[in-house]
Every structure is written in C-alpha cells, then in structure tokens.
Design a protein around this motif. Structure first.
Motif, PDB file in Angstrom:
ATOM      1  N   ALA A 113       0.828  -1.197   0.000  1.00 27.91           N
ATOM      2  CA  ALA A 113       0.000   0.000   0.000  1.00 27.91           C
ATOM      3  C   ALA A 113       0.870   1.257   0.000  1.00 27.91           C
ATOM      4  CB  ALA A 113      -0.908   0.010   1.232  1.00 27.91           C
ATOM      5  N   ARG A 114       0.337   2.328  -0.553  1.00 29.81           N
ATOM      6  CA  ARG A 114       1.002   3.631  -0.446  1.00 29.81           C
ATOM      7  C   ARG A 114       0.897   4.108   0.997  1.00 29.81           C
ATOM      8  NH1 ARG A 114      -0.169   9.231  -1.357  1.00 29.81           N
ATOM      9  NH2 ARG A 114      -2.402   8.774  -1.358  1.00 29.81           N
ATOM     10  N   VAL A 115       1.907   4.800   1.477  1.00 30.24           N
ATOM     11  CA  VAL A 115       1.906   5.337   2.835  1.00 30.24           C
ATOM     12  C   VAL A 115       1.794   6.857   2.761  1.00 30.24           C
ATOM     13  CG1 VAL A 115       3.208   5.586   4.988  1.00 30.24           C
ATOM     14  CG2 VAL A 115       3.251   3.412   3.735  1.00 30.24           C
ATOM     15  N   ARG A 116       0.794   7.405   3.448  1.00 29.56           N
ATOM     16  CA  ARG A 116       0.555   8.863   3.438  1.00 29.56           C
ATOM     17  C   ARG A 116       0.802   9.394   4.850  1.00 29.56           C
ATOM     18  NH1 ARG A 116      -3.868  12.327   4.167  1.00 29.56           N
ATOM     19  NH2 ARG A 116      -5.338  10.598   4.517  1.00 29.56           N
ATOM     20  N   LEU A 117       1.813  10.256   4.978  1.00 24.17           N
ATOM     21  CA  LEU A 117       2.227  10.740   6.288  1.00 24.17           C
ATOM     22  C   LEU A 117       1.483  12.008   6.703  1.00 24.17           C
ATOM     23  CD1 LEU A 117       6.095  10.259   5.950  1.00 24.17           C
ATOM     24  CD2 LEU A 117       4.388   8.664   6.867  1.00 24.17           C
ATOM     25  N   ASP A 118       1.557  12.293   8.013  1.00 25.05           N
ATOM     26  CA  ASP A 118       0.987  13.523   8.592  1.00 25.05           C
ATOM     27  C   ASP A 118      -0.490  13.702   8.236  1.00 25.05           C
ATOM     28  OD1 ASP A 118       3.470  14.196   9.725  1.00 25.05           O
ATOM     29  OD2 ASP A 118       4.132  15.106   7.847  1.00 25.05           O
ATOM     30  N   ALA A 119      -1.212  12.587   8.277  1.00 22.58           N
ATOM     31  CA  ALA A 119      -2.628  12.618   7.892  1.00 22.58           C
ATOM     32  C   ALA A 119      -3.453  13.316   8.971  1.00 22.58           C
ATOM     33  CB  ALA A 119      -3.130  11.197   7.680  1.00 22.58           C
ATOM     34  N   ASP A 120      -4.288  14.265   8.557  1.00 24.36           N
ATOM     35  CA  ASP A 120      -5.201  14.919   9.493  1.00 24.36           C
ATOM     36  C   ASP A 120      -6.647  14.507   9.246  1.00 24.36           C
ATOM     37  OD1 ASP A 120      -5.677  16.214   7.102  1.00 24.36           O
ATOM     38  OD2 ASP A 120      -5.107  18.206   7.817  1.00 24.36           O
ATOM     39  N   ARG A 121      -6.825  13.583   8.299  1.00 20.63           N
ATOM     40  CA  ARG A 121      -8.130  13.002   8.031  1.00 20.63           C
ATOM     41  C   ARG A 121      -7.899  11.660   7.341  1.00 20.63           C
ATOM     42  NH1 ARG A 121      -9.339  13.481   2.754  1.00 20.63           N
ATOM     43  NH2 ARG A 121     -11.545  13.107   3.100  1.00 20.63           N
ATOM     44  N   VAL A 122      -8.916  10.820   7.334  1.00 21.06           N
ATOM     45  CA  VAL A 122      -8.828   9.516   6.697  1.00 21.06           C
ATOM     46  C   VAL A 122      -9.803   9.485   5.523  1.00 21.06           C
ATOM     47  CG1 VAL A 122      -9.012   7.024   7.002  1.00 21.06           C
ATOM     48  CG2 VAL A 122      -8.264   8.465   8.913  1.00 21.06           C
ATOM     49  N   ALA A 123      -9.299   9.212   4.330  1.00 16.86           N
ATOM     50  CA  ALA A 123     -10.139   9.181   3.142  1.00 16.86           C
ATOM     51  C   ALA A 123     -10.817   7.813   3.020  1.00 16.86           C
ATOM     52  CB  ALA A 123      -9.294   9.467   1.902  1.00 16.86           C
ATOM     53  N   PRO A 124     -11.917   7.731   2.311  1.00 17.66           N
ATOM     54  CA  PRO A 124     -12.575   6.431   2.106  1.00 17.66           C
ATOM     55  C   PRO A 124     -11.616   5.420   1.493  1.00 17.66           C
ATOM     56  CG  PRO A 124     -14.009   8.220   1.394  1.00 17.66           C
ATOM     57  CD  PRO A 124     -12.679   8.847   1.705  1.00 17.66           C
ATOM     58  N   PRO A 153       0.533  12.349  12.465  1.00 17.65           N
ATOM     59  CA  PRO A 153       1.847  12.850  12.904  1.00 17.65           C
ATOM     60  C   PRO A 153       2.265  12.177  14.211  1.00 17.65           C
ATOM     61  CG  PRO A 153       0.402  14.659  12.256  1.00 17.65           C
ATOM     62  CD  PRO A 153      -0.455  13.431  12.308  1.00 17.65           C
ATOM     63  N   ILE A 154       3.529  11.768  14.281  1.00 20.85           N
ATOM     64  CA  ILE A 154       4.072  11.109  15.478  1.00 20.85           C
ATOM     65  C   ILE A 154       5.247  11.934  15.981  1.00 20.85           C
ATOM     66  CG2 ILE A 154       5.226   9.019  16.336  1.00 20.85           C
ATOM     67  CD1 ILE A 154       3.576   7.435  14.299  1.00 20.85           C
ATOM     68  N   PRO A 155       5.258  12.296  17.273  1.00 23.36           N
ATOM     69  CA  PRO A 155       6.355  13.106  17.815  1.00 23.36           C
ATOM     70  C   PRO A 155       7.710  12.454  17.550  1.00 23.36           C
ATOM     71  CG  PRO A 155       4.584  12.899  19.422  1.00 23.36           C
ATOM     72  CD  PRO A 155       4.258  11.955  18.301  1.00 23.36           C
ATOM     73  N   GLU A 156       8.716  13.274  17.227  1.00 22.50           N
ATOM     74  CA  GLU A 156      10.015  12.746  16.825  1.00 22.50           C
ATOM     75  C   GLU A 156      11.076  12.828  17.918  1.00 22.50           C
ATOM     76  OE1 GLU A 156      11.554  13.602  12.985  1.00 22.50           O
ATOM     77  OE2 GLU A 156       9.569  13.869  12.079  1.00 22.50           O
ATOM     78  N   ASP A 157      10.663  12.993  19.174  1.00 22.85           N
ATOM     79  CA  ASP A 157      11.646  12.987  20.243  1.00 22.85           C
ATOM     80  C   ASP A 157      11.954  11.546  20.653  1.00 22.85           C
ATOM     81  OD1 ASP A 157       8.878  13.196  21.036  1.00 22.85           O
ATOM     82  OD2 ASP A 157       9.561  13.112  23.114  1.00 22.85           O
ATOM     83  N   GLY A 158      13.179  11.304  21.157  1.00 26.36           N
ATOM     84  CA  GLY A 158      13.562   9.963  21.588  1.00 26.36           C
ATOM     85  C   GLY A 158      13.473   8.963  20.452  1.00 26.36           C
ATOM     86  N   LEU A 159      12.817   7.810  20.715  1.00 23.66           N
ATOM     87  CA  LEU A 159      12.665   6.781  19.690  1.00 23.66           C
ATOM     88  C   LEU A 159      11.758   7.229  18.552  1.00 23.66           C
ATOM     89  CD1 LEU A 159      12.401   3.362  21.558  1.00 23.66           C
ATOM     90  CD2 LEU A 159      14.154   4.103  19.954  1.00 23.66           C
ATOM     91  N   GLY A 160      11.012   8.308  18.753  1.00 26.96           N
ATOM     92  CA  GLY A 160      10.185   8.834  17.674  1.00 26.96           C
ATOM     93  C   GLY A 160      10.987   9.212  16.452  1.00 26.96           C
TER      94      GLY A 160
END
Length: 331
Positions: free
Chosen positions: A242-253, A309-316
């Motif tokens: 599957a294609r991966v879409r980052l920083d998603a603020d909504r989910v498309a059908p 979006p996932i925080p990028e501190d530490g293991l992020g």
C-alpha cells in the motif's frame, strides 16, 4: 521453524550446522529478525543478496558475540570502545575501519574499507555466534525494501524455503532496527536512527553527533556506482504494498489508519483497518509495534495507509525515519 522455548539447544545446534554448511538462518535479535550467513563465506553472503533481492552496493552488518570478537575485525579507538561498553549487547551498530587481516568478505562491506559491527542482545543468538566462531552477516530477514520482520512468522511469509532454519524467540522487543553510528576519521556520525536514541549516544561521547554527508543518507537504488556507508539508507525502504501517506489529518474512504496516543482524525470510523501504535503515547511501545502494524494494515487490502503525525523525540526519530522511507517514491 524451531522455537527456543521448546528446544533451545536444538535450535542452537541446527542454526550452527546450517551456517557452517553455507546456509541461511533467521536469527532473533532485540530489533528485528536477521537473515544470517557466515560473513567470511562469499557464496553464503551472496545467497543473502539473492534471497532478499538486495542491491549489491548496500553493505551488511556483521554480528559478533562480544567486543573482543568485534575487535578482531574492526579498529576500535576510545570513542568506539566507550559506545560499545555502554550499549553492547544491544541495538547499536558501530561502523569502524575494517582491519586488513579481517576474514569478513568484500560482499559484506560492499567494497568499502569500513565495517558495521554489532553485538545483539538475545543470549540464544550470541551463543550461536560464539559456537560458530565466525561473524555472521545478517540484514533484516525480509525481501529488500519490504517491511522488516519482528516475528518469526513474518520471515516464513517473506522468504519461505530460502531459509534453512528459523530460530523463533517470539516478538522482537525493540521492533526498529539498530541505530548506526560511524566512528571514522575523528568524527562520530549518526547514519541511521534506531533502538538507541541520539540523546543517549551524545551523553556517552560528551558532545553532539556530527551530521552525515547528505549523499550517504538518501541513495537511489538505480544509481550507478552508489555505495551507502551503512544498511538501511536507501530512499525507499521498509515499504508495504500500500502507499503510505504521512501527517494525515483526516482519513479518506478506503484508507487504513496508523495512529498514535488515541488520536482519531476525521474519517477514522470508516477506516478499512486501524492500529494505534501506542494508545498511551509510549514511543517504546510504538517502536516495538511499528513493522507488525504496517504488515497488518497492508494485509487489510487498503490502497493507502494514512499515518497521523508522530512526535520525533527519543525513539520517535527512528519511527519517523522508517515511515518516511516507507512513504518514499518506489523505484
């Protein structure tokens, strides 16, 4: 597939015998399962590349049972020794100058004069390495560019009969690959974020890590003559179908959703499948579940996996690195 809780000694003996015969063995580590072969045997190492469909210019990590074994193959100065003392056994790979007398073959280093070395945490794997008496080259046990395996069943699904023995020690507790640090020419450079955080490494060395050359971090698989300094640096890597879409603020059908800390963006209720990497927002839990979640969401049949979006501190930082490579344009 040999489960160590059922027959630890049998698993060790079977793995050592297969490696001595030039075969491929799936070995458990704390990060992901590795596809191992005798690092001194060019034919065995070539079989890794063939099984993975891996570009020949991408170097491999050599696994050893302890620092003493590592020093027979690499040159360790005070900084490299300090890092090894702090983090080995564990999820840190050190890239150091290769000793001219090392028996590790050129296919492992992709022709470079440096070598990536690691001492993995699981005692069963270190026992296999010690009994074999030779380093084992072991990239992740999956088809090149695909999702890394954190369960023995992932290895069987991806590689099947190409592997002589799969040593099943259960799910990998860290779940993202090792951090790779180069200690070369007076510089200490983070080449790949992973199971040891940047902050922990900088505490040991007493200064900020050096910035890598940009070319070493983003290598196109089609580039002629390109040679990244360490594994896992191809622009497109860890990719599901599957294609991966980052920083998603909504989910498309029709999309699947990878979320974090209970976040439910608009459209979540209609997602084809949903995995929360850590409902409590724990980056350690999220890292351990990342590759399994990608596989599970890919199996849903969704054309796209939306990732919040996932925080990028530490293991992020390591999680974000893997997700960016999963989302990169495919060759």
């Amino acid at each position: 597939m040999v489960k160590i809780e059922d027959d630890r000694e049998g698993a060790i003996e079977a793995a050592v015998a297969a490696l001595e015969a030039g075969g491929l063995v799936a070995l458990p580590t704390e990060t992901v399962y590795g596809l191992g072969a005798d690092a001194t045997d060019p034919r065995a190492v070539a079989a890794i590349y063939a099984a993975k469909g891996r570009p020949r210019f991408n170097p491999l990590i050599a696994h050893v049972p302890d620092l003493a074994a590592a020093e027979t193959h690499g040159v360790f100065g005070p900084t490299a020794r300090a890092l090894a003392a702090a983090f080995w056994p564990g999820p840190l790979t050190l890239v150091v100058p290769k000793r001219p007398e090392s028996a590790i073959c050129d296919l492992v280093t992709a022709g470079l004069d440096s070598i990536g070395l690691r001492v993995p945490a699981p005692s069963v794997t270190r026992e296999i390495l010690a009994r074999l008496g030779r380093p084992v080259a072991a990239p992740s046990a999956n088809r090149s560019g695909r999702i890394s395996p954190t369960r023995a069943s992932d290895v069987a699904e991806d590689l099947g009969a190409a592997v002589a023995v799969i040593v099943d020690a259960g799910p990998c507790p860290v779940g993202v690959e090792s951090t790779i640090v180069a200690v070369l020419d007076g510089r200490v450079t983070l080449l790949r974020p992973g199971g040891v955080t940047r902050e922990a490494i900088e505490t040991v060395i007493g200064r900020p890590l050096d910035r890598p050359e940009a070319a070493s971090l983003a290598v196109d698989a089609s580039a002629e003559g390109a040679a990244p300094l360490a594994p896992g640096l191809l622009t497109s890597h860890y990719a599901p179908n599957a294609r991966v879409r980052l920083d998603a603020d909504r989910v498309a059908p029709g999309e699947a959703l990878m979320t974090f800390a209970g976040l439910r963006p608009p459209g979540s209720a209609q997602a084809v499948a949903l995995v929360d990497l850590s409902p409590s927002g724990d980056p350690v839990e999220a890292a351990s579940r990342l590759f399994g979640a990608l596989r599970d969401l890919d199996a849903s049949g969704a054309g796209t996996i939306a990732v919040v979006p996932i925080p990028e501190d530490g293991l992020g930082e390591a999680i974000a690195d893997r997700l960016r490579r999963a989302a990169a344009p495919r060759p």
